[in-house]
Design an enzyme around this catalytic site. Sequence first.
Site, PDB file in Angstrom:
ATOM      1  N   ARG A  56       0.847  -1.189   0.000  1.00 14.69           N
ATOM      2  CA  ARG A  56       0.000   0.000   0.000  1.00 14.69           C
ATOM      3  C   ARG A  56       0.884   1.240   0.000  1.00 14.69           C
ATOM      4  O   ARG A  56       1.403   1.636   1.051  1.00 14.69           O
ATOM      5  CB  ARG A  56      -0.924   0.010   1.225  1.00 14.69           C
ATOM      6  CG  ARG A  56      -1.901  -1.159   1.267  1.00 14.69           C
ATOM      7  CD  ARG A  56      -2.700  -1.127   2.567  1.00 14.69           C
ATOM      8  NE  ARG A  56      -3.665  -2.210   2.631  1.00 14.69           N
ATOM      9  CZ  ARG A  56      -4.466  -2.432   3.670  1.00 14.69           C
ATOM     10  NH1 ARG A  56      -4.380  -1.634   4.747  1.00 14.69           N
ATOM     11  NH2 ARG A  56      -5.319  -3.438   3.660  1.00 14.69           N
TER      12      ARG A  56
ATOM     13  N   ASP B 270       1.845   5.193  -0.134  1.00 19.49           N
ATOM     14  CA  ASP B 270       1.229   6.356   0.483  1.00 19.49           C
ATOM     15  C   ASP B 270       0.898   7.449  -0.536  1.00 19.49           C
ATOM     16  O   ASP B 270       1.259   7.355  -1.716  1.00 19.49           O
ATOM     17  CB  ASP B 270       2.161   6.944   1.544  1.00 19.49           C
ATOM     18  CG  ASP B 270       2.275   6.069   2.773  1.00 19.49           C
ATOM     19  OD1 ASP B 270       1.358   5.271   3.031  1.00 19.49           O
ATOM     20  OD2 ASP B 270       3.296   6.175   3.481  1.00 19.49           O
TER      21      ASP B 270
ATOM     22  N   ARG C  32      11.467   6.206   3.471  1.00 20.85           N
ATOM     23  CA  ARG C  32      11.595   7.665   3.532  1.00 20.85           C
ATOM     24  C   ARG C  32      12.366   8.111   4.776  1.00 20.85           C
ATOM     25  O   ARG C  32      13.100   9.097   4.740  1.00 20.85           O
ATOM     26  CB  ARG C  32      10.211   8.303   3.474  1.00 20.85           C
ATOM     27  CG  ARG C  32       9.543   8.164   2.106  1.00 20.85           C
ATOM     28  CD  ARG C  32       8.070   8.517   2.164  1.00 20.85           C
ATOM     29  NE  ARG C  32       7.881   9.851   2.730  1.00 20.85           N
ATOM     30  CZ  ARG C  32       6.710  10.267   3.219  1.00 20.85           C
ATOM     31  NH1 ARG C  32       5.650   9.462   3.223  1.00 20.85           N
ATOM     32  NH2 ARG C  32       6.608  11.493   3.697  1.00 20.85           N
TER      33      ARG C  32
END
Length: 261
Positions: free
Chosen positions: A50, A52, A202
Site C-alpha cells: 500500500r 502512500d 523515507r
Amino acid sequence: MPRYAFRIEYDGRPFKGWQRQAELPSVQGTVEAALARLEKDIPSIAAAGRTDTGVHALGQVAHADLQRAWEPFRLAEALNYHLKPAPVAITACAEVTEAFHARFEATWRSYTYRMISRRAPLVHEAGHAWGVRGKLDVAAMAEGAKHLIGKHDFTTFRATHCQANSPVKTMDKVEVEEIPLPAGTEIRFHLKARSFLHNQVRSIVGSLEHVGSGAWAPDDIARALAACDRAECGTVAPPQGLYMTGVGYPEDPFAHGWSEA
C-alpha cells in the site's frame, strides 16, 4: 472465477495512496473502476503493498478474480483503455492459479528513492524527485547505508502509527547510486527487503541525507539504529521521490502471460 495478476505503473501525485478511500482518489479505486467497465460485481483487488499519498510505482503487483476468461493481452489493453486519462497503466498481465496472492506470496519488494542535488528548483522532475539544495557527499551516504544491511530492529525508522506487528526487518539491499545531470546530480537509493515498515524507506533516506550534507557522520546511522527511538530519526524524506519498483515471487507470475518486457 479465473484469477489474474497485473503489474501496475502509476504516477502517485493525483492519488491519496494505493488503498481505496471513500470520496478520495486512490490507485486501487481507479483500477477497480476500470475493471467494473469490463465486468460487473468485481471483488476488491489485492496488491503487494500500500503506497502512500504521492508515492509512485513502476512495478506494483495486484490480483483480481474475474467472471470470464480473458486473453491476458486483451485484458491489459481493455484496462488501459478504461484507465485513461488517469496516470495509471497495466504493463503486464497473466492468468494465475487460485493459490496466487499478490501480497502474501511475495518474497521481496524493492523501492527506489530519487533525490536531485542542485541549487535551482526542480522543473521537469518536480513531483517526481526530492530537490535538495547544495552538494552532497555520496560516498559518505553509501558508507552510512552499510549499517542498515541485515536483520535489525528498525523502530527508529518506523512511523509512530505503523501497524506492523514487529519492528524487526531484514534489509537485503541499501545501495546509493550517483548519476551526473546537465544541472546538478541525481542520487538514487535502492532498497530491497521481504517487507517494509510504514515510512521506513523515507525515514532511511532522510537520515542518509543528513550524512550527505555533513550534519551526521556515517556512523551516526548505526547510532540512530541502535537507539530504537523514533526521536533519533533524521528528517523524513517527502513522498514524491519514492517509487515501488518491483515485487518478487517464488515463480514469476508473468512468465506465461503478456508483458511489456
